[in-house]
Design a protein around this motif. Sequence first.
Motif, PDB file in Angstrom:
ATOM      1  N   UNK A  87      50.204  49.305  38.586  1.00  0.00           N
ATOM      2  CA  UNK A  87      48.659  48.488  38.533  1.00  0.00           C
ATOM      3  C   UNK A  87      48.229  48.241  37.507  1.00  0.00           C
ATOM      4  N   UNK A  88      48.884  47.250  36.983  1.00  0.00           N
ATOM      5  CA  UNK A  88      48.294  46.568  35.614  1.00  0.00           C
ATOM      6  C   UNK A  88      47.408  45.518  35.933  1.00  0.00           C
ATOM      7  N   UNK A  89      46.288  45.228  35.235  1.00  0.00           N
ATOM      8  CA  UNK A  89      45.193  44.306  35.478  1.00  0.00           C
ATOM      9  C   UNK A  89      45.384  42.997  34.190  1.00  0.00           C
ATOM     10  N   UNK A 129      44.704  38.805  37.920  1.00  0.00           N
ATOM     11  CA  UNK A 129      46.036  39.303  38.546  1.00  0.00           C
ATOM     12  C   UNK A 129      46.117  41.011  38.544  1.00  0.00           C
ATOM     13  N   UNK A 130      46.450  41.491  39.568  1.00  0.00           N
ATOM     14  CA  UNK A 130      46.780  42.928  39.586  1.00  0.00           C
ATOM     15  C   UNK A 130      48.312  43.120  40.104  1.00  0.00           C
ATOM     16  N   UNK A 131      48.984  43.704  39.183  1.00  0.00           N
ATOM     17  CA  UNK A 131      50.396  43.960  39.393  1.00  0.00           C
ATOM     18  C   UNK A 131      51.013  42.767  39.889  1.00  0.00           C
ATOM     19  N   UNK A 132      50.703  41.428  38.994  1.00  0.00           N
ATOM     20  CA  UNK A 132      51.138  40.205  39.098  1.00  0.00           C
ATOM     21  C   UNK A 132      50.628  39.644  40.356  1.00  0.00           C
ATOM     22  N   UNK A 133      49.658  39.859  40.998  1.00  0.00           N
ATOM     23  CA  UNK A 133      49.299  39.330  42.475  1.00  0.00           C
ATOM     24  C   UNK A 133      48.017  38.782  42.205  1.00  0.00           C
TER      25      UNK A 133
END
Length: 622
Positions: free
Chosen positions: A368-370, A428-432
């Motif tokens: 869960x990266x932002x 983006x969250x988790x690259x999405x």
Amino acid sequence: MIFQRIAELFERWIDPLADHTPERPPEKLVPFLWYFLRQAKWPFFAMLIVGGGVAIMESAAFWFMGVLIDILDGTPREAGWSGLMAEYGWVLIGMAFAMVVVRVGLTTLQMLIEEQTIVPGFNNLVRWQSYRYVARQSLDFFQNDFAGRIVTKVTAAGQSIGDLMSSLLQVVWFMAIYAISTMALVAALDWRLAALIALWIAIFAVLARFFVPRIRENARELAEANSMMSGRMVDSFSNILTLKLFGSDEGNDGYMRGGFERLIARVKAFTRLITGVRASLSLLSGVMITAIAALSVHLWFSSDISSGDVAFTLGLSLRLSMLLGRLMMQLNGIMRAIGTIQNSAELIAQPIGLVDKPDAVPLVLRNPAIRFDNVSFGYDGGKGVIRDFSLDVRAGEKVGIVGRSGAGKSTLVNLLLRFYDVDGGRILIDGQNIADVTQESLRAGIGMVTQDTGLLHRPIRDNIRFGNEDAGDDMLWEAVERAEADSFIADLADLRGRKGLDAYVGERGVKLSGGQRQRIAISRVMLKDAPILVLDEATSALDSEVEAAIQANLMKLMEGKTVLAIAHRLSTIAALDRLIVMDKGRIVEEGTHEALIEKGGLYASLWARQSGGFLPELDDGE
């Protein structure tokens, strides 16, 4: 018991809560009506057939009366019942059967369809589907209107469409069949009588053509004034504490008086039209009944019609007069309903301002990266609140966001939750990209505690369980204890004697203190246990002792989560991994608390100037 079973059969004809994908109804009146009516076409078709039968039986009743008078006129009194039945028995039995069995059966069937099928089924089908669609509107939609006004229009739509269709089928359709039947029966006696009735109906149509459009327009304006009045009243009652603290009775009365004056003006304009309609109809009916009576007597003198025919014709004419008056008054109700429906459709059928893409997929959270990538945003296309904002938050990192009021901190959180779409850049969250995933899955992955905690007037248990609807009481109590809320929940009781977790909290949690509401909100987030945690002034409503107790639990809650924490009270976020200092929608400083203090910039200035833990405000609003 038998009647109850029959009633239940009709009540099951329409399932108002049947599975139905929330979709935008048409905005135009007729397509808007058909959107809902097509879902209940067979009950309404049945009303059409049964209503026509009732109208035919109504006309037949007067024909039966004329036949009976002619039979009696030609039967000697000394013949008695036996002579009468011997001569006309089957005719009399047939008329009695038609009146007692056929007429009563059709009338009962009509009532069952309307009262057991349309009212509970169709009316609530419209309300339920309208609610589900409107509830999916963007946050901006609700912030730009009165909650009471929205509720009035959603609830009124179902009632008004049901009333409109009942009026059209039970009055207008009934009247049409009755008028046709009347002219057919009278024409069989003498074409001149039928011509007079046809003239009567033609003049009525001209009057209706003149009045109906005017009634319709005034009805629409009256519906708007009514909904606005309701909105003002609900707004006042919902904020009664603020009014009592800062307002005056005279000032609030003046605001409400303005709404009442507008409403009363619309009512007066509407009722002037109604008075004109009634006076015109009274004159028309008086002239036509007199003309038909005079012609009937003339035809009787010339032996063209019998005494029974005179009674039959006058009876039909008097009934026609009453029905035409009822029809015009019903047109009043019909136009009111149409005005209300139009008014409701304008709100209900608005396109949803923020929707998932057709190919949107659920958000998958493994890391869960932002990332805020060159994000820009301004409300309603206005001055940019967020300007070329870029920030990377690693999975598991705890970042505090600092800045004076108006710097854009809460706007940043609203963009992360996709309450608004960015004007430029991406998040983006988790690259999405959050614009490519479903809103429900996005918000399911984020737990948030806001500064202004709103609770629903439901049991405390339900308010907390929003975080995890499948949680049992053991999990729920664990979350309550971790949020230090168990100490007051156990002692709560409402006016109906419900205690503890079953106690109701009042509208927006008004029965609880600010600190109690905040601890319930923290319990809810703890129960949700989402991988991303957002704290927007999460402890601002708590006293220092309670805040210290909860702070330790919040730190435990943060473990293993990606955290964004907004705070004016800098001491509450000083221990986080990294602090971001915002000013006018941009990042102006970032680093640890110690590094920023050593740097001697804006953060150090704010830290030094704090008194009681709060920051001065900017002139520019968020």
